[in-house]
Design a protein around this motif. Structure first.
Motif, short mmCIF file in Angstrom:
data_model
loop_
_atom_site.label_atom_id
_atom_site.label_comp_id
_atom_site.label_asym_id
_atom_site.label_seq_id
_atom_site.Cartn_x
_atom_site.Cartn_y
_atom_site.Cartn_z
N GLN A 25 0.85 -1.19 0.00
CA GLN A 25 0.00 0.00 0.00
C GLN A 25 0.89 1.24 0.00
N PRO A 26 0.33 2.37 -0.42
CA PRO A 26 1.12 3.59 -0.36
C PRO A 26 1.62 3.82 1.07
N GLY A 27 2.87 4.17 1.20
CA GLY A 27 3.41 4.46 2.52
C GLY A 27 3.84 3.23 3.29
N SER A 31 10.10 5.20 -0.53
CA SER A 31 10.27 5.28 -1.97
C SER A 31 11.75 5.47 -2.26
N ASP A 114 5.93 12.24 -6.53
CA ASP A 114 5.46 10.90 -6.19
C ASP A 114 4.80 10.30 -7.43
N THR A 117 0.94 9.79 -7.36
CA THR A 117 0.01 10.91 -7.23
C THR A 117 0.41 12.14 -8.05
N ARG A 119 2.46 14.35 -6.99
CA ARG A 119 2.71 15.46 -6.07
C ARG A 119 4.20 15.59 -5.77
N LEU A 120 4.61 16.83 -5.52
CA LEU A 120 6.03 17.20 -5.51
C LEU A 120 6.79 16.70 -4.28
N TYR A 121 8.00 16.22 -4.50
CA TYR A 121 8.99 16.08 -3.43
C TYR A 121 9.90 17.32 -3.38
N LYS A 526 0.35 -1.43 -9.51
CA LYS A 526 -0.52 -0.84 -10.53
C LYS A 526 0.32 -0.24 -11.64
N MET B 206 8.48 17.48 3.19
CA MET B 206 8.95 17.95 1.89
C MET B 206 7.83 18.64 1.13
N ASN B 207 6.63 18.10 1.28
CA ASN B 207 5.50 18.67 0.54
C ASN B 207 4.21 18.08 1.09
N ARG B 214 4.46 14.16 1.73
CA ARG B 214 5.73 13.51 1.47
C ARG B 214 6.76 13.98 2.47
N LEU B 222 12.80 8.59 1.39
CA LEU B 222 11.64 9.37 0.95
C LEU B 222 10.37 8.55 1.14
N TRP B 223 9.33 9.17 1.65
CA TRP B 223 8.05 8.51 1.88
C TRP B 223 6.93 9.36 1.30
N SER B 224 5.91 8.67 0.79
CA SER B 224 4.71 9.37 0.33
C SER B 224 3.49 8.70 0.96
N PHE B 225 2.58 9.49 1.51
CA PHE B 225 1.40 8.94 2.19
C PHE B 225 0.13 9.55 1.63
#
Lengths: 544, 268
Positions: A25-27, A31, A114, A117, A119-121, A526, B206-207, B214, B222-225
């Motif tokens: 799952q996400p998280g 990453s 990411d 999604t 969305r920015l890092y 996915k 980070m964002n 993130r 690095l993690w994204s939730f």
């Protein structure tokens, strides 16, 4: 129906290739992990990632993911969009590493988002001077990665190394002086512990080269001149001092064969583009494929597609490598659909010319001789009054990526059937100014011409199928293990074709020019398909 | 009366009339490539114009905003005053950067240029500390490289400092060292995520947006939730950086400030 059976079989065995547990799952896990040379060598074994510009070192632009296939592609839907804050058309092909996507932007910036999604890092903005020399837009086509470092070309002719986790600048090297007309737009190629990269500026009388830099320190390891100096016999293919301003840029990403240790790279037009009178001779190694030993940077062989080019038909295409059985013999080949409208297959170990057939409308050559050299039709050179020739300056194809599927053994290329009136004029070389010696003009409205996706059998050069695009396309192509071919058009369509038959299976209006190539990756099991159109990066996936 | 002072107060109709009647007399063409307005007063006037016209995108202090990039760390698209003038006046084609209000005079554009240059001021200042000694502290006793990167060397858990001297003056550097919790940019806040299984992941923010966030954890992973798929999260708006107060002597702090201020963009 054979392809159907194969697709099912692959689908059943698809889970392990995502490299992450099905319940992921996400998280659930961090990453991004460092990209070693081993990983790059074996990029085909982790198809959930897209680790370099063309996907793998053989540059097939082929995704081994098959969750999206020719029977469910109609269920694709938009998952996310990333809006680039500049309006310039995007030419980027993103790189994806373990759920993090790296997108380059005009003019010379990069963001990490990411991949699930959009969305920015982080963001890296490269500072640029205000007196750049750019021929054809503020373009950047992508990054390369090794370890935890990204490598990117910049418009002021620098190579920058950027920390992949934070976006911090690690080092910066000046590759050439932008004030003399040099610039850099292409994604570099990592080979072992070095970064191989080319140069742009063929419309400014530059003198081209291909470089390899130490990835850790940024030191130059070797430089191969794409125009040999006066101490080399091939310099005699340039009249007088014309070699000093002969162009022969190297502005697209090459390929690499680890068994042969050969780097393959294309070179651009000789300069000035349309007036060859000042540079009589074949003008080596312009418009050529060059094969260089990576260990030494030594030139092993070359093949010049268009000797003494006067139509701006750069050999700036991504070389595609594959192993084929031809006439009962195993061959390591390189496939190349050139801007001059001919498709070629070579033995990539020796450079031997094996196949050469036109794949788009052409009126300049009767054909190719037994060595692959074109047999020119008289009176096809540009004149002050104008000469009508096919293909036009944009070529039978151009820099945008072709693709090859090892499943269908077909080569997929964006082909343009057009023509134009070519003019020449006298032009003095002034350092840093444009140096082209002419131009072209379409003799009919652009809508009179059109593009096709053409599927070519590389063993014969024969056409297997074609898909007509109205009005035309300047987009790259991706083939997938789901037996799909993805591409787009200038009027903003993104579409999927059946890789075996060429039948259209899905399309989506993304609203603006598709001028880059699609790529595919997976996160948490996915599969996603990404394309830049206009200044937006769109990512599609199957309905949840 | 300068048109600029009218813009905030007068009705649109009146403004339009002013523009129509005065436009022909306002010199829009750039007639010189050297900035004639570079005094401290010009800088202050430029700051005022900047805040009115540019701050919405670039941030009130030019440090960057939602739409416009940070202007305190060199310029992406201009390397000369004339280049800056042209961009402020005309904008950048094919970008969201539009030119300044057309009724602005060349004088006020030059003042904005002076203000922008002041944000990137590289003038030498007499500082009590010694930069060479400060570098030793940065790389040694101060443990600064654990979190900060300079020229590609160091950690990732603090701002990159290769050109920090361009964007921070010595007073700001001193205050950041002594009272790091006072003004923490949101990028350097901490978030503590409690996942559905109760485990906790904590790291630098980070964002973040409405649905996702993130972060970079202590191991620099690095993690994204997706916020909908975690139990909860907590935002900690203090800095992870410890104060140097009491850790370094006053002299060492001065040295460190001198070193940090010496980290500036090399002019080509």
């Amino acid at each position: 129906m054979k392809p159907f059976v194969i697709a099912i079989a692959l689908l059943v065995g698809a889970h392990p290739v995502f490299g992450q547990p099905a319940e992921s799952q996400p998280g659930a896990a961090p990453s991004f992990s460092p990209v070693t040379w081993e990983r790059l060598l074996n990029a085909a074994d982790e198809p959930h990632n897209w680790l370099m510009y063309s996907g793998t070192l053989d540059s097939q632009h082929f995704s081994r993911l098959d969750q999206v296939h020719n029977r469910n592609v109609s269920e694709l839907e938009l998952k996310w969009a990333y809006q680039i804050p500049q309006l310039d058309r995007a030419e980027t092909v993103p790189v994806v590493v373990d759920g993090v996507m790296f997108i380059t932007e005009a003019p010379s910036n990069v963001v990490a988002v990411d991949a699930a999604t959009g969305r920015l890092y982080w963001r890296y903005n490269h500072p640029l001077p205000d007196d750049l020399r750019i021929c054809c837009g503020r373009n950047n086509r992508g990054v390369a990665i090794l370890g935890e470092t990204l490598f990117m070309s910049t418009l002021d002719a620098k190579l920058v190394a950027i920390d992949a986790r934070s976006g911090n600048l690690v080092w910066e090297r000046t590759v050439a002086d932008y004030r003399s007309g040099y610039s850099k737009t292409a994604a570099p190629l990592v080979v072992k512990d070095e970064v191989v990269t080319g140069i742009a500026g063929g419309e400014f009388g530059i003198k081209g080269f291909i470089d390899s830099y130490n990835a850790e320190t940024g030191e130059l390891e070797w430089r191969v001149d794409t125009i040999p100096g006066p101490d080399h016999p091939d310099n005699q293919t340039w009249a007088g001092d014309s070699w000093r301003t002969g162009g022969s840029a190297s502005w697209i990403t090459g390929a690499y064969d680890p068994d042969l240790d050969l780097v393959y790279w294309g070179t651009g037009n000789p300069g000035p583009d349309w007036n060859g009178d000042v540079r009589m001779g074949d003008n080596l190694y312009s418009d050529s494929a060059m094969a260089m030993k990576h260990e030494t940077g030594g030139l092993e062989w070359y093949f010049q597609f268009t000797p003494h080019d006067v139509h701006d038909w750069d050999a700036i295409q991504v070389p595609i490598l594959a192993d084929l059985t031809m006439d009962g013999q195993e061959r390591k080949v390189m496939m190349w659909a050139n801007r001059n409208a001919f498709f070629y297959t070579f033995d990539r170990e020796t450079g031997e010319f094996l196949v050469g057939e036109p794949f788009a409308k052409q009126s300049w050559a009767e054909g190719l001789d037994s060595n692959g050299r074109p047999i020119r039709i008289p009176d096809t050179f540009p004149t002050p009054e104008g000469t009508l020739v096919a293909p036009p300056v944009g070529g039978g194809t151009n820099w945008f990526s072709p693709a090859y599927s090892p499943r269908t053994e077909l080569f997929y290329v964006q082909a343009f059937d057009g023509e134009a009136i070519y003019f020449k004029r006298d032009e003095e070389y002034v350092e840093g100014d444009r140096y082209t010696g002419g131009g072209q003009q379409y003799n009919l409205p652009m809508d009179k011409y059109q593009s096709f996706i053409r599927a070519i059998d590389p063993k014969t050069g024969n056409l297997r199928w074609e898909y007509e695009i109205q009005p035309r396309s300047t987009a790259g192509i991706m083939a997938t293990a789901g037996d799909l071919v993805f591409s787009g058009s200038v009027d903003g369509y993104f579409f999927a074709l059946d890789a075996v038959s060429g039948q259209e299976l899905w399309h989506m209006n993304v609203g603006r020019l598709v001028h880059s190539a699609p790529m595919s990756y997976a996160v948490d099991g996915k599969q996603y398909i990404t394309i830049a159109a206009g200044n937006v990066v769109y990512t599609f996936g199957l309905r949840d | 009366m300068p048109i600029r002072s009218l813009t905030a107060t007068v009705a649109p109709v009146f403004l339009a009339a002013v523009y129509l009647t005065t436009a022909p007399a306002v010199p829009h063409a750039q007639e010189t490539t050297e900035n004639p307005f570079t005094t401290n007063l010009d800088v202050r006037m430029g700051q005022r114009v900047f805040r009115q016209q540019c701050g919405r995108c670039h941030g009130r202090d030019g440090a960057g905003g939602e739409l416009g990039p940070d202007l305190t760390n060199g310029f992406q698209n201009a390397s000369t005053d004339a280049g800056l003038f042209s961009i402020v006046r005309e904008g950048l084609p094919n970008t969201q950067m539009i030119g300044i209000n057309r009724s602005a005079t060349d004088q006020s554009v030059w003042m904005v240029v002076s203000y922008l240059n002041s944000l990137n001021d590289t003038a030498d200042v007499d500082l009590p500390g010694d930069a060479a000694a400060g570098m030793q502290i940065f790389n040694g006793k101060g443990n600064c490289t654990n979190c900060h990167m300079v020229s590609g060397e160091g950690g990732r858990r603090g701002p990159e400092l290769t050109r920090v001297g361009n964007r921070r003056d010595p007073d700001e550097l001193l205050s950041a060292l002594m009272t790091p919790d006072e003004d923490v940019a949101p990028r350097w806040w901490t978030v503590r995520v409690t996942r559905e299984d109760g485990s906790i992941i904590e790291g630098l923010r980070m964002n973040e947006d409405t649905f996702t966030l993130r972060l970079m954890d202590e191991q620099e992973d690095l993690w994204s939730f997706s916020k909908g798929r975690i139990r909860s999260y907590e935002r900690i708006e203090t800095s992870i950086m410890p104060s140097v107060d009491g850790v370094l002597t006053a002299g060492e702090v001065d040295d460190l400030v001198a070193y940090l201020f010496s980290l500036r963009r090399e002019e080509s």
